[in-house]
Write an enzyme that holds these catalytic residues in place. Structure first.
Site, PDB file in Angstrom:
ATOM      1  CB  SER A 238      98.385 110.061  38.880  1.00 35.27           C
ATOM      2  OG  SER A 238      97.049 110.313  39.098  1.00 35.27           O
TER       3      SER A 238
ATOM      4  CG  HIS B  80      94.382 113.094  31.817  1.00 38.49           C
ATOM      5  ND1 HIS B  80      94.058 111.779  32.518  1.00 38.49           N
ATOM      6  CD2 HIS B  80      93.542 113.090  30.699  1.00 38.49           C
ATOM      7  CE1 HIS B  80      93.432 110.962  31.559  1.00 38.49           C
ATOM      8  NE2 HIS B  80      92.921 111.669  30.758  1.00 38.49           N
TER       9      HIS B  80
ATOM     10  CG  MET C 183      92.500 107.326  28.916  1.00 37.71           C
ATOM     11  SD  MET C 183      93.391 107.741  30.514  1.00 37.71           S
ATOM     12  CE  MET C 183      92.929 106.813  31.923  1.00 37.71           C
TER      13      MET C 183
ATOM     14  CG  ASP D  67      96.629 108.110  32.938  1.00 34.07           C
ATOM     15  OD1 ASP D  67      96.692 107.492  34.192  1.00 34.07           O
ATOM     16  OD2 ASP D  67      95.901 109.031  32.938  1.00 34.07           O
TER      17      ASP D  67
HETATM   18  C1  DX5 Z   1      92.147 107.880  35.729  1.00 34.36           C
HETATM   19  C2  DX5 Z   1      93.262 108.751  35.679  1.00 34.36           C
HETATM   20  C3  DX5 Z   1      94.504 108.402  36.092  1.00 34.36           C
HETATM   21  C4  DX5 Z   1      94.618 107.668  37.442  1.00 34.36           C
HETATM   22  C5  DX5 Z   1      95.834 106.673  37.402  1.00 34.36           C
HETATM   23  O1  DX5 Z   1      90.992 108.432  35.248  1.00 34.36           O
HETATM   24  O2  DX5 Z   1      93.452 109.304  34.461  1.00 34.36           O
HETATM   25  O3  DX5 Z   1      95.706 109.355  35.753  1.00 34.36           O
HETATM   26  O4  DX5 Z   1      95.347 108.461  38.398  1.00 34.36           O
HETATM   27  O5  DX5 Z   1      95.825 105.841  38.592  1.00 34.36           O
HETATM   28  P1  DX5 Z   1      96.277 104.600  38.590  1.00 34.36           P
HETATM   29  O6  DX5 Z   1      97.914 104.658  38.269  1.00 34.36           O
HETATM   30  O7  DX5 Z   1      96.082 104.105  40.211  1.00 34.36           O
HETATM   31  O8  DX5 Z   1      95.689 103.555  37.582  1.00 34.36           O
HETATM   32 ZN    ZN Z   2      95.246 110.684  34.015  1.00 30.06          ZN
END
Ligand code: DX5
Ligand code: ZN
Length: 219
Positions: free
Chosen positions: A9, A67, A138, A176
């Site tokens: 990401s 996303h 999520m 994610d």
């Molecule tokens: C959060 C995003 C994620 C985020 C994940 O709302 O959808 O993609 O970038 O970040 P990490 O891996 O740091 O939890």
């Molecule tokens: Zn994401």
């Protein structure tokens, strides 16, 4: 072991030197670029939109996994195609007519994904699962990088993989939020085959190596 898709990401990348991190991902064992679009309405944060994605697309050599954490995503589907999205994922909670939204994404020539917030049960997808290329579970509340993984996600992955065996055997199950060395292996064992990681990758000493470790589940 099946091929695990790794989608770093860019939310946790260095936006003062984005090209450097895009190149890093290009040269790494990563499969996709995960791009988080936030509107400040569906989630309590605003990230980036079309101009940034379009610039990333100019130098990215791997598919863009976009996303959308936005309300009324239908209004922008064609524009996301135009800026280079390959996978376009919308939130179940943001779509009144999800079937129509999914068909519109596919009609634009993109792969269609649906994301579920941590509180949304996978059972709501039963009647749309056959139409999807990907489900994004999520494992944190969407809006920010660097949050703690929610344990209940393991159960949801197993349930969804079970449903998919019957309804859509090729379904990609992507996880994610809070993915790191402590949970990656178990996420895959439960049935995930795509992992998003932001802070774990870009906050590490050696992001290229961290991506490779995720890819090979070498922890
Ligand atoms: C959060 C995003 C994620 C985020 C994940 O709302 O959808 O993609 O970038 O970040 P990490 O891996 O740091 O939890
Ligand atoms: Zn994401």
């Amino acid at each position: 072991m099946d091929n695990i898709i790794i989608s770093p990401s860019l939310l946790s990348a260095d936006f003062n030197n984005l090209a450097k991190d895009v190149e890093l991902v290009n040269k790494s064992k990563a499969d996709w670029f995960h791009l988080d679009v936030m509107d400040g309405v569906f989630v309590p944060n605003i990230s980036f939109g079309f101009p940034i994605i379009s610039h990333i697309n100019k130098i990215a050599e791997k598919p863009l996994d976009v996303h959308l954490m936005i309300v009324e995503p239908d209004r922008y589907i064609a524009q996301f195609k135009k800026v280079g999205a390959d996978y376009l994922t919308v939130h179940y909670e943001a779509c009144k007519h999800l079937h129509r939204t999914v068909q519109s994404i596919k009609a634009e020539g993109m792969k269609a994904g649906v994301s579920l917030n941590p509180h949304t049960p996978v059972s709501v997808l039963e009647d749309i699962l056959g139409d999807l290329d990907l489900v994004l579970l999520m494992s944190v509340n969407p809006g920010f990088g660097g949050q703690k993984y929610i344990e209940n996600t393991y159960k949801k992955i197993s349930q969804l993989r079970e449903m998919a065996l019957e309804l859509n055997p090729n379904l990609i199950i992507e996880v994610d939020g809070g993915v790191d060395a402590s949970n990656a292996q178990k996420l895959v064992e439960k049935g995930a085959n795509a992992l998003v990681a932001g802070s774990f990758v870009f906050g590490s000493e050696n992001p290229t190596q961290t991506i490779e470790d995720l890819k090979t589940l070498n922890f």
